[in-house]
Scaffold this active site. Structure first.
Site, short mmCIF file in Angstrom:
data_model
loop_
_atom_site.label_atom_id
_atom_site.label_comp_id
_atom_site.label_asym_id
_atom_site.label_seq_id
_atom_site.Cartn_x
_atom_site.Cartn_y
_atom_site.Cartn_z
N GLU A 181 0.79 -1.23 0.00
CA GLU A 181 0.00 0.00 0.00
C GLU A 181 0.83 1.28 0.00
O GLU A 181 0.73 2.09 0.92
CB GLU A 181 -0.95 0.00 1.20
CG GLU A 181 -1.87 -1.21 1.23
CD GLU A 181 -2.87 -1.20 2.38
OE1 GLU A 181 -2.78 -0.31 3.24
OE2 GLU A 181 -3.73 -2.09 2.40
N GLU A 199 -5.97 -10.77 -1.09
CA GLU A 199 -6.77 -10.56 0.14
C GLU A 199 -8.26 -10.58 -0.20
O GLU A 199 -9.04 -9.75 0.26
CB GLU A 199 -6.39 -9.22 0.80
CG GLU A 199 -4.91 -9.08 1.05
CD GLU A 199 -4.53 -7.86 1.90
OE1 GLU A 199 -5.42 -7.22 2.46
OE2 GLU A 199 -3.32 -7.57 1.98
#
Ligand code: GLA
Length: 347
Positions: free
Chosen positions: A154, A259
Site C-alpha cells: 500500500e 486478500e
C-alpha cells in the site's frame, strides 16, 4: 423396436450413473484439489493455536497461507532491539507439517509502523540501515520456509501519487526499490511482490503500480509479482474486477489475488445472507475465479481469501453481516464454494 427401447434404457442409465459419479466425485474432492492454481487464506495464529476445527479446515481446504498479522513489522519487530518470532514460526511450522505454501506479508507497510519507528531519530543513512536491517533480518529468518513476500504494501494513493509516510519522508521515493533490493540480497530465491488495494477502482493507481514495477525491472531490481488485494463487494461492477486482473496480467508478472473478500454490503448497511444474496455472491466469486483462470498459467500465483470463514473475517469485525468468505460461521462451505467447485472442477 424392443432393441431400440433397450438401447434407450441403457443410454439413460449410463447418463444417470455418469451424473451420479460426477456428483459423487465432487463431494469427495475439495476446491484446492480441482484448481490449477493455489487457494490461500489469511490465518489468525491465535485461532490456529486454539481451535482444532480451524486447523482441520485449513489443512483440508487451502494450499497457501498468509499470516493475517503475525509477519507485519509491528508484530515481528515491536522495539528497536526486539524481534518476536514465536507466532510467525508457529504458522510456518503448521504450514510445513501440512504441505502448505507460506506467503509472507509484509516486509514494509509504510503507513503502519510500530511506535518506535514513528519516534526514531536519525539521518538518512541511519534510516536506510534501519530499513535494510529489518528486511534482511526477517527474510533471512524465514529463508527456505517462506515462498514469497509482499515486500511493500500500500504505497500509492488512488490518484497514483505516492502516499505520504515516514519512509518516503526520510528516504525519498527510492524506499520502494531499496526494499526490493534488500529483500533479494537476503534471499535470492524468494519471490517478491508489490501488494495494494483499490487497483480495480482507480486506473491512475493501477498505472502507477505498473510503472513502478517496470521501472524496477529496467533498473535490474528483482520483482516477481503484483498482489491485487481485492477486498470487494456485491455492488462492484464485474467488469472492473475482470479489467484489473487482465490489465495487471499484461505486465507479464505473477498475479496474486492476495486478500479476496466479496462482502454482501458496504460497511454501514446490514444484510442477511439469504438464498438470493448467497447466489449473487457465488456469481461474483465465479467471475473473479474464471477471469483469473484465463490469465497465463505461469502468472497464476494463486487466489488468497482474507481469512478462512465468515466467523473470523476481518470485515465482519466491522459489520457482522458482510459475510465475505467461502465458508460460513460454522465452517461449512457456502454456495459460493460449491459453485466454484462445480464450475471449475478439472475432472
Ligand atoms: C490491508 C493489509 C492487510 C489487512 C487488511 C485489513 O489490506 O494489507 O494486512 O490488515 O488491510 O483490511
Amino acid at each position: 423396436m424392443k432393441q431400440i427401447l433397450n438401447y434407450l434404457a441403457l443410454t439413460i442409465l449410463l447418463l444417470i450413473s455418469s451424473i451420479y459419479v460426477h456428483a459423487h466425485n465432487l463431494t469427495d474432492t475439495t476446491l484446492r484439489k480441482e484448481l490449477f492454481f493455489k487457494l490461500g487464506a489469511a490465518i489468525k495464529v491465535d485461532l490456529l493455536k486454539t481451535s482444532p476445527a480451524y486447523r482441520k479446515l485449513i489443512a483440508r481446504e487451502f494450499n497457501s497461507i498468509t499470516a493475517e498479522n503475525a509477519m507485519k513489522f509491528i508484530s515481528l519487530h515491536p522495539a528497536e532491539n526486539t524481534y518476536r518470532w514465536e507466532n510467525a514460526d508457529y504458522l510456518v511450522n503448521f504450514a510445513n507439517q501440512n504441505n502448505i505454501r507460506v506467503h509472507g506479508h509484509t516486509l514494509l507497510w509504510p503507513s503502519n509502523n510500530p511506535a518506535w519507528i514513528r519516534n526514531y531519530q536519525g539521518d538518512k543513512e541511519a534510516w536506510d540501515n534501519l530499513l535494510k536491517s529489518h528486511i534482511q533480518t526477517v527474510v533471512k529468518h524465514f529463508k527456505g520456509k517462506v515462498a514469497s513476500w509482499d515486500v511493500v504494501n500500500e504505497a500509492y494513493e488512488s490518484n497514483g501519487s505516492l502516499k505520504k509516510n515516514i519512509w518516503l519522508q526520510k528516504l525519498g521515493k527510492e524506499y520502494i526499490e531499496k526494499s526490493f533490493q534488500y529483500a533479494h540480497e537476503a534471499d535470492p530465491n524468494v519471490l517478491l511482490f508489490y501488494n495494494d488495494y483499490g487497483q480495480e477502482y482507480s486506473v491512475a493507481k493501477r498505472e502507477a503500480i505498473l510503472k513502478m514495477a517496470k521501472n524496477l525491472i529496467n533498473k535490474g531490481i528483482h520483482i516477481d509479482g503484483i498482489g491485487i488485494q481485492m477486498h470487494t463487494a456485491l455492488s462492484i461492477d464485474n467488469q472492473k474486477l475482470i479489467n484489473v486482473i487482465n490489465n495487471m496480467a499484461k505486465s507479464g508478472l505473477k498475479i496474486h489475488i492476495s486478500e479476496l473478500e466479496v462482502s454482501l454490503n458496504s460497511m454501514s448497511k446490514a444484510k442477511l445472507l439469504d438464498e438470493s444474496l448467497a447466489k449473487k455472491q457465488a456469481e461474483k466469486y465465479l467471475v473473479i475465479f474464471s477471469s483469473y483462470s484465463k490469465i497465463p498459467r505461469s502468472q497464476q500465483y494463486g487466489i488468497t481469501t482474507w481469512n478462512v470463514s465468515d466467523k473470523d473475517a476481518f470485515s465482519n469485525s466491522a459489520n457482522s453481516s458482510r459475510s465475505p468468505l467461502l465458508f460460513d460461521k460454522n465452517y461449512n462451505p457456502k454456495p459460493a464454494y460449491k459453485t466454484l467447485l462445480k464450475s471449475l472442477s478439472n475432472r
